[in-house]
Design a protein around this motif. Structure first.
Motif, PDB file in Angstrom:
ATOM      1  N   THR A  24       0.692  -1.197   0.250  1.00 34.61           N
ATOM      2  CA  THR A  24      -0.188   0.133   0.102  1.00 34.61           C
ATOM      3  C   THR A  24       0.749   1.271   0.047  1.00 34.61           C
ATOM      4  OG1 THR A  24      -1.826  -1.385   1.357  1.00 34.61           O
ATOM      5  CG2 THR A  24      -1.923   1.224   1.015  1.00 34.61           C
ATOM      6  N   LEU A  28       0.818   4.204  -2.813  1.00 38.88           N
ATOM      7  CA  LEU A  28       0.424   5.632  -2.586  1.00 38.88           C
ATOM      8  C   LEU A  28       1.771   6.483  -3.025  1.00 38.88           C
ATOM      9  CD1 LEU A  28      -1.017   5.418   1.031  1.00 38.88           C
ATOM     10  CD2 LEU A  28      -2.267   5.790  -1.086  1.00 38.88           C
ATOM     11  N   ARG A 162      -8.512   2.819  -3.385  1.00 38.22           N
ATOM     12  CA  ARG A 162      -7.741   3.580  -2.409  1.00 38.22           C
ATOM     13  C   ARG A 162      -6.492   4.191  -2.845  1.00 38.22           C
ATOM     14  NH1 ARG A 162      -7.613   0.371   2.522  1.00 38.22           N
ATOM     15  NH2 ARG A 162      -8.305  -1.397   1.341  1.00 38.22           N
ATOM     16  N   THR A 163      -5.680   3.380  -3.484  1.00 40.69           N
ATOM     17  CA  THR A 163      -4.476   3.586  -3.791  1.00 40.69           C
ATOM     18  C   THR A 163      -4.234   4.189  -5.187  1.00 40.69           C
ATOM     19  OG1 THR A 163      -3.876   1.455  -4.182  1.00 40.69           O
ATOM     20  CG2 THR A 163      -3.388   2.186  -1.887  1.00 40.69           C
ATOM     21  N   THR A 249      -8.752   1.816   6.085  1.00 38.78           N
ATOM     22  CA  THR A 249      -7.546   1.420   6.071  1.00 38.78           C
ATOM     23  C   THR A 249      -7.009   1.086   7.529  1.00 38.78           C
ATOM     24  OG1 THR A 249      -7.125   2.549   4.002  1.00 38.78           O
ATOM     25  CG2 THR A 249      -5.213   1.918   5.416  1.00 38.78           C
ATOM     26  N   ASP A 398      -3.928   9.740   3.444  1.00 35.57           N
ATOM     27  CA  ASP A 398      -3.649   8.576   3.011  1.00 35.57           C
ATOM     28  C   ASP A 398      -2.355   7.949   3.630  1.00 35.57           C
ATOM     29  OD1 ASP A 398      -5.618   8.985   1.341  1.00 35.57           O
ATOM     30  OD2 ASP A 398      -4.614   9.003  -0.601  1.00 35.57           O
ATOM     31  N   THR A 402      -2.387   4.645   6.474  1.00 31.77           N
ATOM     32  CA  THR A 402      -1.465   3.420   6.361  1.00 31.77           C
ATOM     33  C   THR A 402      -0.494   3.195   7.412  1.00 31.77           C
ATOM     34  OG1 THR A 402      -1.919   4.003   3.983  1.00 31.77           O
ATOM     35  CG2 THR A 402      -0.300   2.249   4.528  1.00 31.77           C
ATOM     36  N   SER A 413      -4.139  -3.293   3.610  1.00 32.30           N
ATOM     37  CA  SER A 413      -5.028  -3.578   2.431  1.00 32.30           C
ATOM     38  C   SER A 413      -5.997  -4.816   2.696  1.00 32.30           C
ATOM     39  CB  SER A 413      -3.864  -3.887   1.287  1.00 32.30           C
ATOM     40  OG  SER A 413      -3.074  -4.801   1.639  1.00 32.30           O
TER      41      SER A 413
END
Length: 426
Positions: A24, A28, A162-163, A249, A398, A402, A413
């Motif tokens: 993830t 990002l 999301r990513t 997340t 974000d 994470t 994830s």
């Protein structure tokens, strides 16, 4: 009691990589590259065709889940000066007014999300213009091509919406620019990509937590019951994204709001059980003292009626309200502290009367929060175009979510309960 976060893990890049099963953090970090790739893919797909068509009567954006932010951003950027209305839709029914004079935008990373796919199919049946974004070999792409619309792929190695936000958002903004409802030309996306690259460098896993803002925020958020607040429309969109990422997340529920409308609902929480005030300020329980006549005492044992000697003093402003002599084994774990994560847009230069009022309200909320013992975490965007400032705030949210997930020992994830839900609804 606040959950335990392993701060040593956050400074161990190898361990972060091991726990991040689908990479993830790395995904990002590709946000800037996603912007550049999407500009190329959109141009190759013929996004400029929209500039040759008559301006549509309205634009409807179908997106949900991790893609829903696409609609929010387009609404945000179009609202100040768009000559046509922009509306978001998650699923059928397609509004009855949608027809050949309108443009429908459908976004789905896999190209198989039922809502956007159904809306695209119905829009095509009615003769509306179509712009779709998603996997090339998908039902959504087939619907668009049969309707002679423009479909834009999302490139390779995009496994989570999301990513993959910028792979989905960039083509939509280029299409909206082509029809003249936003000012986001291809050349202007360079600044956005560069800001995202800077964020990826700042928040990289090898950057230690004491100099990495996203890791610091994750450590602070882990000790609180978080709320997220944007200081205006732009940061409000970022706040919604932050709340979504914290929930999906990091598995941490976080209500969010946007000033000025959410000021009261956010500040009201400062009177609740997660602050130093905790319902003990004057006018609630007589400066912190509960009156036995005001509650139902039936069924209580005699020791329940024992009162402390003297009056309970009002808790001083700005203190945590925690008893330093409390025994966690005898008294139970202490309540976690309320946290307020504020996402703030860059200051307006030169200031206007509206920006001054907004700044005053934001300052008042933050002062009230600190006085109540709320832990305040403040993130302010750097100057730039509106989309660039938004990109910076979204990137911060974000990466923070994470790192919070990883520090709590969670795979950002993979959610077992989401997997169970999917199995039960097939």
């Amino acid at each position: 009691m606040a959950p335990h976060i392993d701060d040593a893990l956050l400074d161990d890049p190898d361990e972060l990589l091991r726990k991040d099963s689908r990479q993830t953090l790395r995904a990002l970090a590709t946000a800037g590259a996603q912007v550049r790739e999407s500009v190329t893919l959109a141009q190759e797909a013929g996004i400029d065709r929209f500039a040759q068509l008559d301006r549509p009567r309205s634009v409807l954006v179908a997106a949900l889940g991790g893609s829903a932010l696409v609609a929010d951003v387009l609404e945000l950027l179009a609202e100040p000066g768009s000559p046509v209305p922009v509306q978001a839709r998650r699923n059928l029914p397609l509004p009855g007014w949608v027809g050949p004079l309108d443009l429908v935008v459908a976004v789905s990373l896999s190209g198989r999300a039922p809502g956007p796919l159904a809306i695209a199919a119905e829009a095509a049946r009615r003769g509306a213009s179509l712009l779709t974004v998603g996997a090339d070999d998908s039902p959504l792409a087939d619907v668009c091509r049969r309707a002679r619309g423009v479909h834009i792929g999302v490139g390779r190695a995009r496994t989570s919406s999301r990513t993959s936000l910028w792979s989905l958002l960039t083509p939509v903004l280029l299409g909206a620019d082509a029809i003249g409802i936003v000012d986001t030309p291809a050349e202007g996306m360079t600044e956005v990509a560069e800001r995202l690259d800077e964020a990826a460098e700042t928040y990289r896993p090898t950057s230690e937590s004491f100099v990495n803002p996203a890791k610091l925020l994750a450590l602070q958020l882990a000790e609180t019951v978080p709320m997220v607040l944007g200081d205006g429309p732009l940061s409000g969109v970022a706040a919604a994204r932050a709340a979504s990422m914290l929930a999906r997340t990091a598995r941490v529920p976080a209500p969010w709001g946007e000033l000025p409308d959410a000021a009261s609902q956010i500040v009201a929480c400062f009177d609740g059980p997660y602050t130093a005030i905790g319902g003990r300020r004057p006018g609630t329980y007589d400066a912190g003292r509960i009156r036995l006549g005001d509650i139902d005492t039936s069924g209580w044992e005699p020791h329940h009626f024992a009162e402390p000697e003297g009056d309970l003093a009002e808790i001083p402003r700005g203190q945590s309200g925690q008893d330093i002599f409390a025994d966690p084994f005898l008294d139970g774990p202490s309540m976690p502290q309320l946290g307020l994560l504020t996402l703030r847009d860059a200051p307006v230069e030169p200031p206007t009367s509206e920006s001054a009022q907004s700044q005053a309200l934001t300052d008042a909320v933050l002062e009230t929060a600190r006085d109540a013992g709320v832990r305040v975490m403040d993130v302010i965007a750097q100057p730039g175009r509106p989309l660039t400032r938004l990109a910076e705030l979204v990137s911060t949210a974000d990466f923070t979510a994470t790192y919070l997930a990883l520090g709590l020992g969670l795979d950002p994830s993979v959610s077992p309960h989401v997997a169970d839900l999917n199995d039960r609804t097939r």
